[in-house]
Design an enzyme around this catalytic site. Structure first.
Site, PDB file in Angstrom:
ATOM      1  N   GLY A  86       8.430 -35.790 -86.102  1.00 35.50           N
ATOM      2  CA  GLY A  86       7.352 -36.714 -85.484  1.00 35.50           C
ATOM      3  C   GLY A  86       6.674 -36.114 -84.073  1.00 35.50           C
ATOM      4  O   GLY A  86       6.308 -36.804 -83.108  1.00 35.50           O
ATOM      5  N   ALA A  87       6.328 -34.672 -84.334  1.00 34.83           N
ATOM      6  CA  ALA A  87       5.823 -34.100 -83.008  1.00 34.83           C
ATOM      7  C   ALA A  87       4.330 -34.020 -82.768  1.00 34.83           C
ATOM      8  O   ALA A  87       3.920 -33.254 -81.914  1.00 34.83           O
ATOM      9  CB  ALA A  87       6.834 -32.723 -83.075  1.00 34.83           C
ATOM     10  N   SER A  88       3.762 -34.372 -83.818  1.00 32.66           N
ATOM     11  CA  SER A  88       2.189 -34.180 -83.794  1.00 32.66           C
ATOM     12  C   SER A  88       1.443 -34.945 -82.499  1.00 32.66           C
ATOM     13  O   SER A  88       0.418 -34.718 -82.250  1.00 32.66           O
ATOM     14  CB  SER A  88       1.461 -34.225 -85.111  1.00 32.66           C
ATOM     15  OG  SER A  88       1.607 -35.784 -85.290  1.00 32.66           O
ATOM     16  N   SER A  89       2.064 -36.039 -81.972  1.00 34.75           N
ATOM     17  CA  SER A  89       1.738 -36.977 -81.179  1.00 34.75           C
ATOM     18  C   SER A  89       2.599 -37.575 -80.444  1.00 34.75           C
ATOM     19  O   SER A  89       3.721 -37.711 -80.780  1.00 34.75           O
ATOM     20  CB  SER A  89       0.645 -37.908 -81.943  1.00 34.75           C
ATOM     21  OG  SER A  89       1.331 -38.738 -82.810  1.00 34.75           O
ATOM     22  N   GLY A  90       2.192 -38.396 -79.431  1.00 35.18           N
ATOM     23  CA  GLY A  90       2.808 -39.334 -78.637  1.00 35.18           C
ATOM     24  C   GLY A  90       4.194 -38.571 -77.933  1.00 35.18           C
ATOM     25  O   GLY A  90       4.408 -37.744 -77.777  1.00 35.18           O
ATOM     26  N   ILE A  91       5.110 -39.454 -78.118  1.00 39.85           N
ATOM     27  CA  ILE A  91       6.488 -39.068 -77.437  1.00 39.85           C
ATOM     28  C   ILE A  91       7.199 -37.858 -78.153  1.00 39.85           C
ATOM     29  O   ILE A  91       7.690 -36.832 -77.416  1.00 39.85           O
ATOM     30  CB  ILE A  91       7.513 -40.068 -77.895  1.00 39.85           C
ATOM     31  CG1 ILE A  91       7.407 -41.405 -77.059  1.00 39.85           C
ATOM     32  CG2 ILE A  91       8.983 -39.650 -77.563  1.00 39.85           C
ATOM     33  CD1 ILE A  91       8.189 -42.725 -77.313  1.00 39.85           C
ATOM     34  N   GLY A  92       6.946 -37.552 -79.519  1.00 37.60           N
ATOM     35  CA  GLY A  92       7.454 -36.220 -80.072  1.00 37.60           C
ATOM     36  C   GLY A  92       6.739 -34.863 -79.632  1.00 37.60           C
ATOM     37  O   GLY A  92       7.291 -34.094 -79.312  1.00 37.60           O
TER      38      GLY A  92
ATOM     39  N   SER B 123      14.022 -47.895 -80.194  1.00 36.58           N
ATOM     40  CA  SER B 123      13.088 -48.862 -79.532  1.00 36.58           C
ATOM     41  C   SER B 123      13.820 -50.092 -78.775  1.00 36.58           C
ATOM     42  O   SER B 123      15.235 -50.290 -79.345  1.00 36.58           O
ATOM     43  CB  SER B 123      11.964 -49.625 -80.179  1.00 36.58           C
ATOM     44  OG  SER B 123      11.217 -50.693 -79.580  1.00 36.58           O
TER      45      SER B 123
ATOM     46  N   TYR C  82       8.748 -53.756 -88.056  1.00 39.13           N
ATOM     47  CA  TYR C  82       8.823 -52.563 -87.193  1.00 39.13           C
ATOM     48  C   TYR C  82      10.394 -52.815 -86.503  1.00 39.13           C
ATOM     49  O   TYR C  82      11.113 -52.088 -86.273  1.00 39.13           O
ATOM     50  CB  TYR C  82       7.733 -52.464 -86.200  1.00 39.13           C
ATOM     51  CG  TYR C  82       8.045 -51.242 -84.877  1.00 39.13           C
ATOM     52  CD1 TYR C  82       7.878 -49.910 -85.271  1.00 39.13           C
ATOM     53  CD2 TYR C  82       8.398 -51.706 -83.877  1.00 39.13           C
ATOM     54  CE1 TYR C  82       8.109 -49.043 -84.351  1.00 39.13           C
ATOM     55  CE2 TYR C  82       9.095 -50.673 -82.964  1.00 39.13           C
ATOM     56  CZ  TYR C  82       8.642 -49.542 -83.092  1.00 39.13           C
ATOM     57  OH  TYR C  82       8.672 -48.458 -82.062  1.00 39.13           O
TER      58      TYR C  82
END
Length: 337
Positions: free
Chosen positions: A15-21, A144, A157
């Site tokens: 999940g590294a393409s955006s955000g926290i990752g 979360s 979610y």
């Protein structure tokens, strides 16, 4: 349990393409870790690897959809074939549908579960054989605060995040029983300023938002890197998340009343957005391959995370606070009970 220094680690960030990752991968690379990064967005992964290599980091990527176990297994297998081992697995992907429960379709609910819960399960299943073979390592799962307290408009979610907490608790005890020195960490962020709220499907008629305040993604990445070197059970990121956790433990009914006041209107912006607008439920959105979201003006600093990364000071501060309360109440050591 002793974990390697980050500079000596091989790390997979899913999940590294955006955000926290994305921010987490950048921080690992800057600290000298070798990286395999993964997501659905090829363009996002390519730009991330290019950025890492621009400052001398070592990274490669694997395109994968975490709702498919074989694709997740391929990330772990490629990490070991490329770098010879796996030391830390960081699992970040999640997607959301912002809608009331009765306006969420079975297919939408299941898709959120497939990505945000089953993806996490598949990550642990894929990484564990390699960590066991290595004899130690870390499983770090980005859950979360909603794993502790569900929110309206986010039933699917919140369900996924509660599920993450359940399977990690069971897994942790099983590994301890088998005497494997593998750290299992649940990272529980508060509201973070990432493209998450741009990416989610909305049936609210407007672009959704988290309940303010927001925190910067870097503080979550800091917590992840800390737990990659220091075995940690849970890490709630952000002061507001810690307050919510305490309130939920003390009085769920009180939290219900608070959410009735703020949980509906504060999750809606004034920006119209149709439910037919692009979302990342089934496909990535390359335009959102970045760390930051749109709510930087609502960000605040956090103060208690530093204490969580310095346990002796944390417990010392709690003891001092307890003694202070006792003094106010007229108790001191030696008083008869």
């Amino acid at each position: 349990m002793q974990l390697k220094a980050i500079s000596e680690q091989v790390v997979a960030v899913v999940g590294a393409s955006s955000g926290i990752g994305r921010e987490t991968a950048l921080q690992f690379a800057k600290r000298g870790a070798k990286l395999v990064v993964s997501a659905r967005s090829e363009s996002g992964l390519k730009s991330l690897v290019e950025e890492i290599k621009s400052f001398g980091g070592d990274a490669t990527f694997v395109i994968a959809d975490v709702s498919d176990f074989e694709q997740v297994k391929a990330i772990a297998d490629y990490t070991v074939s490329h770098y010879g081992r796996l030391d830390t697995w960081v699992h970040c992907p999640a997607t959301a549908v912002f809608a009331t429960f009765d306006n969420t379709t079975p297919e939408e609910f299941k898709r959120v579960i497939d990505v945000s819960l089953m993806g996490q399960v598949y990550g642990a299943m894929a990484a564990l054989p390699h960590l066991k073979r290595e004899g130690r390592g870390a499983l770090i799962h980005v859950s979360s605060v909603e794993g502790r307290r569900a929110l309206p408009y986010q039933s699917s979610y919140s369900s996924a995040k509660h599920g993450v907490e359940g399977f990690l608790e069971a897994l942790r005890v099983e590994l301890e029983h088998e005497k494997y020195p593998i750290s299992v960490t649940s990272i529980k962020p508060s509201v973070i300023n990432t493209p998450f709220y741009n990416n989610g499907r909305t049936k609210l008629g407007v672009k959704p938002t988290g309940i303010p305040p927001y925190y910067d993604a870097s503080i979550v990445a800091d917590a992840i890197l800390y737990t990659a070197e220091n075995p940690t059970r849970d890490f709630i990121v952000g002061d507001v998340g810690k307050i919510l956790d305490v309130l939920q433990r003390l009085s769920p009914g009180l939290v219900d009343q608070i959410l009735l006041l703020v949980g509906f209107q504060f999750q809606k912006t004034n920006e119209p957005k149709s439910e037919d607008a692009p979302d990342n439920l089934y496909e990535p959105i390359p335009a959102h391959d970045k760390v930051e979201g749109d709510f930087g003006n609502l960000e605040i600093p956090t103060f208690t995370d530093w204490l969580d990364k310095n346990p002796p000071l944390k417990w010392g501060a709690l003891a001092a606070a307890a003694l202070g309360v006792a003094a106010v109440l007229g108790w001191h050591p030696g008083n008869d009970v």
